[in-house]
Design an enzyme around this catalytic site. Structure first.
Site, PDB file in Angstrom:
ATOM      1  N   GLN A 114       0.839  -1.386   0.111  1.00  0.00           N
ATOM      2  CA  GLN A 114      -0.183  -0.022  -0.131  1.00  0.00           C
ATOM      3  C   GLN A 114       0.792   1.260   0.055  1.00  0.00           C
ATOM      4  O   GLN A 114       0.430   2.346  -0.228  1.00  0.00           O
ATOM      5  CB  GLN A 114      -0.952   0.015   1.331  1.00  0.00           C
ATOM      6  CG  GLN A 114      -0.228   0.063   2.618  1.00  0.00           C
ATOM      7  CD  GLN A 114      -1.377  -0.039   3.736  1.00  0.00           C
ATOM      8  OE1 GLN A 114      -1.691  -1.055   3.876  1.00  0.00           O
ATOM      9  NE2 GLN A 114      -1.382   1.097   4.545  1.00  0.00           N
ATOM     10  N   CYS A 143      -5.206   0.495   3.559  1.00  0.00           N
ATOM     11  CA  CYS A 143      -5.316  -0.872   3.857  1.00  0.00           C
ATOM     12  C   CYS A 143      -6.718  -1.378   3.806  1.00  0.00           C
ATOM     13  O   CYS A 143      -6.762  -2.586   3.387  1.00  0.00           O
ATOM     14  CB  CYS A 143      -4.828  -1.262   5.352  1.00  0.00           C
ATOM     15  SG  CYS A 143      -6.044  -0.034   6.367  1.00  0.00           S
ATOM     16  N   HIS A 175      -6.389  -1.430  11.423  1.00  0.00           N
ATOM     17  CA  HIS A 175      -5.626  -1.831  10.146  1.00  0.00           C
ATOM     18  C   HIS A 175      -6.672  -2.917   9.687  1.00  0.00           C
ATOM     19  O   HIS A 175      -6.941  -3.844  10.365  1.00  0.00           O
ATOM     20  CB  HIS A 175      -4.226  -2.267  10.734  1.00  0.00           C
ATOM     21  CG  HIS A 175      -3.550  -2.598   9.392  1.00  0.00           C
ATOM     22  ND1 HIS A 175      -3.386  -2.087   8.358  1.00  0.00           N
ATOM     23  CD2 HIS A 175      -2.760  -4.030   9.247  1.00  0.00           C
ATOM     24  CE1 HIS A 175      -2.554  -2.538   7.304  1.00  0.00           C
ATOM     25  NE2 HIS A 175      -2.274  -3.703   8.103  1.00  0.00           N
TER      26      HIS A 175
END
Ligand SMILES: *[C@@H]1O[C@H](CO)[C@@H](O)[C@H](O)[C@H]1NC(C)=O
Ligand SMILES: *[C@@H]1O[C@H](CO)[C@@H](O)[C@H](O)[C@H]1NC(C)=O
Ligand SMILES: *[C@@H]1O[C@H](CO)[C@@H](O)[C@H](O)[C@H]1NC(C)=O
Ligand SMILES: *[C@@H]1O[C@H](CO)[C@@H](O)[C@H](O)[C@H]1NC(C)=O
Ligand SMILES: *[C@@H]1O[C@H](CO)[C@@H](O)[C@H](O)[C@H]1NC(C)=O
Length: 460
Positions: free
Chosen positions: A265, A271, A407
């Site tokens: 990324q 993410c 995340h």
């Protein structure tokens, strides 16, 4: 063993705690005399101190006082204790004679999480050196600070050599000498931080140098994590129909061709897009038999429910994919890692989805669903991942709360490694992070909120 691990003992995190420099005397009124509650962690600290000592040379507990702070399901005990210790006996003749015992004054910090004790730190010194408490830990920052500890003569030589190795391994260049100095100092702090995380891990994970070792934790969070995920579920999704078959003992979609290569990324909090394309790639593969690498950049640029590099939510992304009409491939709409004008063209859509579902929060049911239906989009608390190298991570719940999800990643399988159950997690930080780009997290303990935000697209 990693070369920096011996430093652990220097931080007093291991048995036989280091002798502490004299400390300032400070608030005495907060300390209570010993109670049965304080005795348990005190005995644990003593046991840890005595581990590995010969039977005759073990210390016994004298006076104990302490205080306790509680947060969630954990309690942090700060203890002052005297330990009586016989000097080691080198001459059997004189050892027959009664000897005067040595009295040590120690401070301990013991964490109790649901009855499981961990010694966070211990400092012992001769009684007359006056070991006194001068720290004010709270649960958010109870790690010992580096500059309060005695360091070995060659600490900085060791660090310089590690840092040089880091620079060579990850091909780092810094603009100025000042910047290089600053990065080196951050690197040193991170090494200490990695050791602390290591000492507190209940799994098999190893923490240490990673490609992110020259970033402060704050910089790392800003550049790579996804604060939006803290703010709830976004679009509501219907619950998935549970799978009736029990979960097989292990499963790995990578071996079945349902998972594309690990992507990167870059310095962009996208993410969420990678988690979702990973899931859709798997769903498409299982429906259509074709594994296509799909475009995250399309979501970064065109999904207006989410915030591109500033974060997003899988539930929003599914909805955006439906609204847009599908996903282009990675080749047709390649990843750039920053927000651009949307250049989506309906003609290039290769994959559609019809719906999305929210999955169970029961890890056993998640395993069953995964084995039957494909890789799952999840979101976790990324605690420790900046320094993760390999193995099964199992941070203390207190440090890796399910309420701080930051995340999004992809569950691709599960199993056991020497009886330690794990989830195999595809990350989006490149193959030069973790185990070839993968993260392994303890399974069955709801570690780091692994179960709280599981979802999938549906392709009919
Ligand atoms: C301890 O906490 C008090 C109040 O929160 C603060 O004023 C003081 O500076 C702290 N002491 C240290 C050594 O951090
Ligand atoms: C630092 O000291 C330790 C023990 O004295 C030694 O094993 C290590 O090799 C030294 N490291 C360096 C870089 O000189
Ligand atoms: C290292 O970085 C330099 C400049 O950023 C680049 O030109 C070079 O190709 C890189 N080398 C490797 C092995 O990645
Ligand atoms: C799923 O979506 C595609 C594309 O929008 C559509 O052609 C198809 O009919 C849908 N399938 C079902 C069962 O609704
Ligand atoms: C995996 O390990 C757990 C905990 O040790 C154990 O209960 C379980 O039976 C193991 N599963 C397999 C398939 O070996």
């Amino acid at each position: 063993m990693a070369p920096w691990l011996p430093l652990l003992s220097l931080l007093g995190l291991l048995r036989g705690a280091v002798s502490a420099p004299p400390r300032r005397a400070a608030d005495a009124q907060a300390w209570e005399p010993v109670t049965p509650e304080l005795l348990r962690p005190a005995r644990f600290a003593l046991e840890t101190y005595n581990r590995g000592r010969a039977a005759g040379a073990r210390a016994v507990l004298g006076a104990v006082s302490g205080r306790v702070r509680r947060a969630g399901r954990g309690s942090l005990y700060s203890l002052k204790a005297t330990l009586e210790e016989e000097p080691p006996c080198s001459d059997p003749m004189t050892c027959q004679l009664p000897v005067s015992k040595k009295t040590l004054l120690c401070t301990f910090e013991v964490l109790d999480e649901l009855g499981e004790h961990t010694l966070l730190r211990g400092d012992c010194g001769p009684e007359d050196a006056k070991v006194a408490d001068d720290r004010n830990e709270t649960f958010s920052s109870f790690f010992p600070l580096l500059n309060k500890d005695p360091l070995p003569q060659n600490f900085s030589t060791e660090m310089v050599s590690l840092f040089k190795h880091f620079i060579a391994t990850y091909n780092r260049t810094y603009e100025t000498e000042e910047e290089a100095q600053r990065r080196m100092s951050i690197f040193m702090n991170n090494m200490v931080r990695a050791q602390e995380i290591q000492a507190l891990d209940r799994g098999t994970a190893q923490y240490g140098v990673t490609k992110f070792s020259d970033l402060t934790e704050e910089e790392f969070r800003t550049l790579y994590l996804n604060p939006l995920l803290k703010e709830g579920l976004g679009q509501t999704m219907r619950p998935a129909k549970p799978v009736d078959d029990p979960a097989p003992p292990e499963w790995d979609w990578r071996k079945k061709g349902a998972v594309t290569n690990v992507k990167n990324q870059g310095m962009c909090g996208s993410c969420w897009a990678f988690s979702v394309t990973g899931n859709v790639e798997g769903q498409w593969f299982l429906r259509q038999g074709d594994l296509l690498s799909l475009s995250e950049q399309e979501l970064v640029d065109c999904d207006t429910l989410d915030k591109a590099c500033m974060g997003g939510l899988p539930s929003n992304a599914y909805s955006a994919i439906k609204t847009l009409g599908g996903l282009e491939t990675e080749d047709d709409y390649s990843y750039r890692g920053h927000l651009q004008t949307c250049s989506f063209t309906a003609d290039k859509v290769k994959v559609y989805i019809n719906d999305s579902v929210e999955l169970s929060k029961d890890e056993q049911k998640l395993a069953a669903w995964l084995a039957k239906k494909g890789p799952i989009s999840i979101a976790i608390n990324a605690f420790g991942m900046q320094f993760y190298r390999r193995g099964i991570s199992r941070p203390l719940r207190l440090l890796c709360s399910p309420w701080f999800i930051d995340h999004a990643v992809l569950l691709v399988g599960y199993g056991n490694r020497s009886d330690v159950p794990f989830w195999a997690i595809k990350n989006s930080w490149g193959t030069d992070w973790g185990e070839e780009g993968y993260y392994y997290l303890h399974r069955g303990s709801r570690a780091c909120g692994v179960n709280v935000m599981a979802s999938s697209a549906v392709v009919d």
